[in-house]
Design a protein around this motif. Structure first.
Motif, PDB file in Angstrom:
ATOM      1  N   UNK A 125       0.847  -1.187   0.000  1.00  0.00           N
ATOM      2  CA  UNK A 125       0.000   0.000   0.000  1.00  0.00           C
ATOM      3  C   UNK A 125       0.887   1.243   0.000  1.00  0.00           C
ATOM      4  N   UNK A 126       0.383   2.369  -0.484  1.00  0.00           N
ATOM      5  CA  UNK A 126       1.192   3.588  -0.460  1.00  0.00           C
ATOM      6  C   UNK A 126       1.503   4.026   0.966  1.00  0.00           C
ATOM      7  N   UNK A 127       2.643   4.688   1.128  1.00  0.00           N
ATOM      8  CA  UNK A 127       3.035   5.207   2.442  1.00  0.00           C
ATOM      9  C   UNK A 127       2.446   6.581   2.687  1.00  0.00           C
ATOM     10  N   UNK A 128       2.068   7.276   1.610  1.00  0.00           N
ATOM     11  CA  UNK A 128       1.405   8.584   1.702  1.00  0.00           C
ATOM     12  C   UNK A 128       0.242   8.583   0.736  1.00  0.00           C
ATOM     13  N   UNK A 129      -0.930   9.008   1.219  1.00  0.00           N
ATOM     14  CA  UNK A 129      -2.094   9.187   0.352  1.00  0.00           C
ATOM     15  C   UNK A 129      -2.745  10.516   0.689  1.00  0.00           C
ATOM     16  N   UNK A 130      -2.913  11.346  -0.331  1.00  0.00           N
ATOM     17  CA  UNK A 130      -3.589  12.641  -0.235  1.00  0.00           C
ATOM     18  C   UNK A 130      -4.704  12.640  -1.275  1.00  0.00           C
ATOM     19  N   UNK A 131      -5.581  13.617  -1.266  1.00  0.00           N
ATOM     20  CA  UNK A 131      -6.682  13.624  -2.238  1.00  0.00           C
ATOM     21  C   UNK A 131      -6.238  13.631  -3.708  1.00  0.00           C
TER      22      UNK A 131
ATOM     23  N   UNK B 281      12.932   2.476  -4.547  1.00  0.00           N
ATOM     24  CA  UNK B 281      12.359   3.565  -5.341  1.00  0.00           C
ATOM     25  C   UNK B 281      11.345   4.359  -4.516  1.00  0.00           C
ATOM     26  N   UNK B 282      11.311   5.636  -4.770  1.00  0.00           N
ATOM     27  CA  UNK B 282      10.278   6.539  -4.276  1.00  0.00           C
ATOM     28  C   UNK B 282       9.379   6.744  -5.486  1.00  0.00           C
ATOM     29  N   UNK B 283       8.234   6.063  -5.518  1.00  0.00           N
ATOM     30  CA  UNK B 283       7.334   6.093  -6.664  1.00  0.00           C
ATOM     31  C   UNK B 283       6.104   6.899  -6.287  1.00  0.00           C
ATOM     32  N   UNK B 284       5.855   7.969  -7.033  1.00  0.00           N
ATOM     33  CA  UNK B 284       4.723   8.846  -6.731  1.00  0.00           C
ATOM     34  C   UNK B 284       3.800   8.961  -7.931  1.00  0.00           C
ATOM     35  N   UNK B 285       2.511   9.107  -7.630  1.00  0.00           N
ATOM     36  CA  UNK B 285       1.517   9.393  -8.663  1.00  0.00           C
ATOM     37  C   UNK B 285       0.732  10.619  -8.226  1.00  0.00           C
ATOM     38  N   UNK B 286       0.266  11.371  -9.212  1.00  0.00           N
ATOM     39  CA  UNK B 286      -0.432  12.609  -8.896  1.00  0.00           C
ATOM     40  C   UNK B 286      -1.401  12.970 -10.003  1.00  0.00           C
ATOM     41  N   UNK B 287      -2.529  13.545  -9.614  1.00  0.00           N
ATOM     42  CA  UNK B 287      -3.457  14.087 -10.593  1.00  0.00           C
ATOM     43  C   UNK B 287      -3.043  15.496 -11.008  1.00  0.00           C
ATOM     44  N   UNK B 288      -2.069  16.080 -10.352  1.00  0.00           N
ATOM     45  CA  UNK B 288      -1.588  17.430 -10.678  1.00  0.00           C
ATOM     46  C   UNK B 288      -0.606  17.414 -11.842  1.00  0.00           C
TER      47      UNK B 288
END
Length: 135
Positions: A27-33, A45-52
């Motif tokens: 599961x992700x370690x950080x979840x924001x809206x 790896x530091x893998x990030x996804x974003x709607x921005x």
């Protein structure tokens, strides 16, 4: 020890969290809206996804663990003789960091950074167009 960073822009955050959680078996370690991040050790790896971010791979990076490693990667960027944007203290991706940004000869944007704390705000990065224009 350094860690590869990948930031991907997604259209549907919830659906993408499900996909990447399955892919990484974590599961992700950080979840924001509008954002999620996995800090994985296998692969490191530091893998990030974003709607921005724009859809697809938005940028790549190298995350360091201390000031010594940060100075090392900053020096490498200077040797690469590419335009660099330096941010001594910035807020980006719900974290406070020290960063440098550079684009490779093809226009792929890379960041090198040290995270120095959390933030309640997403923040903003530099204008990538300036770096890509120089590619």
């Amino acid at each position: 020890m350094k860690r590869l960073h990948v930031h991907v822009g997604v259209a549907d955050l919830e659906h993408s969290i499900g996909f990447y959680s399955t892919l990484f078996a974590a599961e992700p370690t950080v979840v924001k809206p509008d954002y999620a991040k996995w800090m994985l050790d296998d692969p490191r790896v530091n893998f990030a996804i974003s709607q921005r971010a724009s859809r697809g791979v938005e940028h790549l990076g190298i995350q360091v663990e201390d000031e010594v490693e940060l100075a090392e990667v900053f020096a490498r960027l200077q040797e690469a003789e590419r335009p660099v944007i330096e941010e001594q203290e910035t807020t980006c991706c719900y974290a406070r960091s020290r960063k440098q940004w550079v684009a490779d000869p093809q226009g792929v944007v890379w960041e090198t950074f040290l995270t120095i704390g959390d933030s309640v705000d997403y923040g903003a990065g530099p204008a990538f167009a300036e770096l890509r224009h120089e590619a």
